[in-house]
Design an enzyme around this catalytic site. Structure first.
Site, mmCIF file in Angstrom:
data_model
loop_
_atom_site.group_PDB
_atom_site.id
_atom_site.type_symbol
_atom_site.label_atom_id
_atom_site.label_comp_id
_atom_site.label_asym_id
_atom_site.label_seq_id
_atom_site.Cartn_x
_atom_site.Cartn_y
_atom_site.Cartn_z
ATOM 1 N N GLU A 88 -25.325 -21.059 26.710
ATOM 2 C CA GLU A 88 -24.190 -21.815 27.178
ATOM 3 C C GLU A 88 -24.499 -22.430 28.528
ATOM 4 O O GLU A 88 -24.962 -21.753 29.433
ATOM 5 C CB GLU A 88 -23.017 -20.844 27.319
ATOM 6 C CG GLU A 88 -21.700 -21.433 27.041
ATOM 7 C CD GLU A 88 -20.656 -20.327 26.997
ATOM 8 O OE1 GLU A 88 -19.632 -20.538 26.372
ATOM 9 O OE2 GLU A 88 -20.872 -19.259 27.581
ATOM 10 N N ASP A 141 -18.437 -11.097 22.509
ATOM 11 C CA ASP A 141 -19.658 -11.782 22.933
ATOM 12 C C ASP A 141 -20.547 -12.155 21.739
ATOM 13 O O ASP A 141 -21.233 -13.172 21.754
ATOM 14 C CB ASP A 141 -20.447 -10.915 23.922
ATOM 15 C CG ASP A 141 -19.666 -10.664 25.202
ATOM 16 O OD1 ASP A 141 -18.744 -11.454 25.488
ATOM 17 O OD2 ASP A 141 -19.965 -9.676 25.893
ATOM 18 N N ASP A 168 -25.170 -15.067 24.551
ATOM 19 C CA ASP A 168 -23.995 -15.167 25.405
ATOM 20 C C ASP A 168 -24.188 -14.195 26.554
ATOM 21 O O ASP A 168 -24.382 -13.006 26.344
ATOM 22 C CB ASP A 168 -22.732 -14.810 24.623
ATOM 23 C CG ASP A 168 -21.506 -14.924 25.509
ATOM 24 O OD1 ASP A 168 -21.252 -16.027 26.014
ATOM 25 O OD2 ASP A 168 -20.816 -13.912 25.693
#
Ligand code: ZN
Length: 399
Positions: A272, A352, A188
């Site tokens: 992501e 995170d 992340d």
């Protein structure tokens, strides 16, 4: 494609000749664009033929190598076809109608118009632009002369704030034997750390980010105080450009090293799929530096992933930070809330870290993700984004 870059060492006259070649490229590109605007239905091939017409009409155009002229026409076609693609795919918002260029900084040769000397330390440009013979300055470990000439597909001269550079695009199948580590990692890329992985490890932002940011701010302030059109302003602008270049290089270097370390230490990477292009459009300097670094990092991760033949998987970003990685409950939280505390199962995780776990889980579930390195099955939004992105990544590296 591998890109080998050297700084060019030459005389003032040679640099002026490079500038002239860069202007000719812009001229041809814009002329081609004008032709397309004036007579619809113009094809890529028509533009290639038009290059020869321009060379007959304008003597300065004829002095540039014919393949370099065609590369200039290709640039116009690239802008046109991108516009067509955007229209065809009903891209929301602006479709990117091709624009005339005023700030071209490069000229690209293909396989003719230049000669590399056998020692690999000098390049000679042989067309009518009179650039002549230039010395290559670079890392002695990178040896462009080690490649067969036929594998050098493009030679591109680029102007930067601190001088002229040449980039060789080499077609070479590089492959690295990956040593399995048994680790699958979700990452992340948050605001606080450079990234956090699914094991809760974080890589911090490099300190030079903040230092460079401070310096840039100061230089920008100085620039804005200088009188318009003054020579002091010109000098200040040059300093700003140089500072930007320095930051850019440090960032690139950091991104590349981190990406290499990540790929070497894992067998699968999930991240992501944020629309980075949209995020960089903010004017807050600190954040824009950060966001740009992030996109760069992910490009290098894809690059090293392909060298190691590892799966690098992009997952849709929905709910990755809100969902509990343990039980799946949605726990809504604003950006300022740094800890994930599940209201149902009670798990407490760094925000995170929780997101990284979700990203990995999504990738492994496979249904929402799409593979970056092997083929391009449709992703959640029904687009085959992965191949297009990796193409853009290469062109960005080259530019
Ligand atoms: Zn939970």
């Amino acid at each position: 494609m591998l890109i080998y870059e050297y700084k060019l060492d030459g005389s003032k006259q040679q640099y002026a000749a490079i500038e002239e070649a860069i202007r000719v490229v812009q001229f041809i590109r814009n002329k081609c664009l004008r032709k397309w605007m004036d007579s619809r239905g113009v094809s890529k091939n028509d533009l290639q033929c038009y290059c020869a017409v321009l060379a007959r009409e304008y003597s300065f155009a004829s002095s540039l190598n014919s393949q370099a002229r065609q590369a200039a026409a290709d640039r116009a076609w690239f802008a046109i076809s991108r516009f067509y693609d955007n229209c065809k795919n009903h891209k929301p918002g602006k479709k990117g109608y091709p624009q005339f260029q005023h700030d071209n900084r490069s000229v690209e040769y293909k396989q003719t118009g230049w000669k590399l000397e056998p020692d690999g330390k000098h390049i000679l440009f042989t067309d009518g632009c009179a650039i002549g013979r230039l010395r290559l300055v670079g890392n002695p470990k990178q040896q462009i002369a080690a490649f067969p000439i036929k594998d050098i597909k493009r030679v591109r001269i680029v102007r930067r704030a601190d001088g002229y550079y040449v980039q060789f695009s080499v077609q070479a199948q590089r492959h690295i034997e990956h040593v399995p580590t048994g680790k699958q990692v979700g990452i992340d890329v948050g605001l606080n750390a450079y990234y956090t992985d699914s094991q809760g490890e974080t890589v911090d932002n490099p300190r030079h980010y903040r230092k460079a940011e401070k310096k840039l701010k100061k230089l920008h302030r100085q620039l804005s105080r200088k009188q318009k059109e003054s020579s002091n302003r010109k000098k200040a602008r040059k300093q700003v450009a140089k500072a930007h270049l320095k930051v850019q290089r440090q960032r690139e270097d950091f991104a590349r090293k981190q990406a290499n370390a990540l790929i070497t230490s894992s067998d699968l990477i999930a991240y992501e799929d944020l629309k980075i292009a949209n995020m960089v459009k903010n004017h807050h300097l600190a954040k824009s530096i950060h966001d740009a670094g992030w996109g760069q990092f992910l490009r290098w991760v894809s690059y090293y992933g392909s060298l190691h033949a590892l799966p690098v998987i992009a997952v849709a970003p929905q709910w990755t930070s809100q969902q509990c990685s343990d039980c799946g409950t949605i726990v809504k939280k604003s950006l300022s809330v740094r800890t994930h505390i599940c209201t149902r199962c009670g798990v407490v995780l760094d925000r995170d870290h929780n997101a990284a776990l979700n990203i990995l889980a999504k990738a492994l579930a496979g249904t929402l993700g799409h593979r970056e390195t092997s083929g391009s099955p449709e992703n959640a939004s029904g687009q085959t984004a992965s191949t297009r992105r990796s193409k853009r990544a290469t062109s960005k590296r080259a530019g």
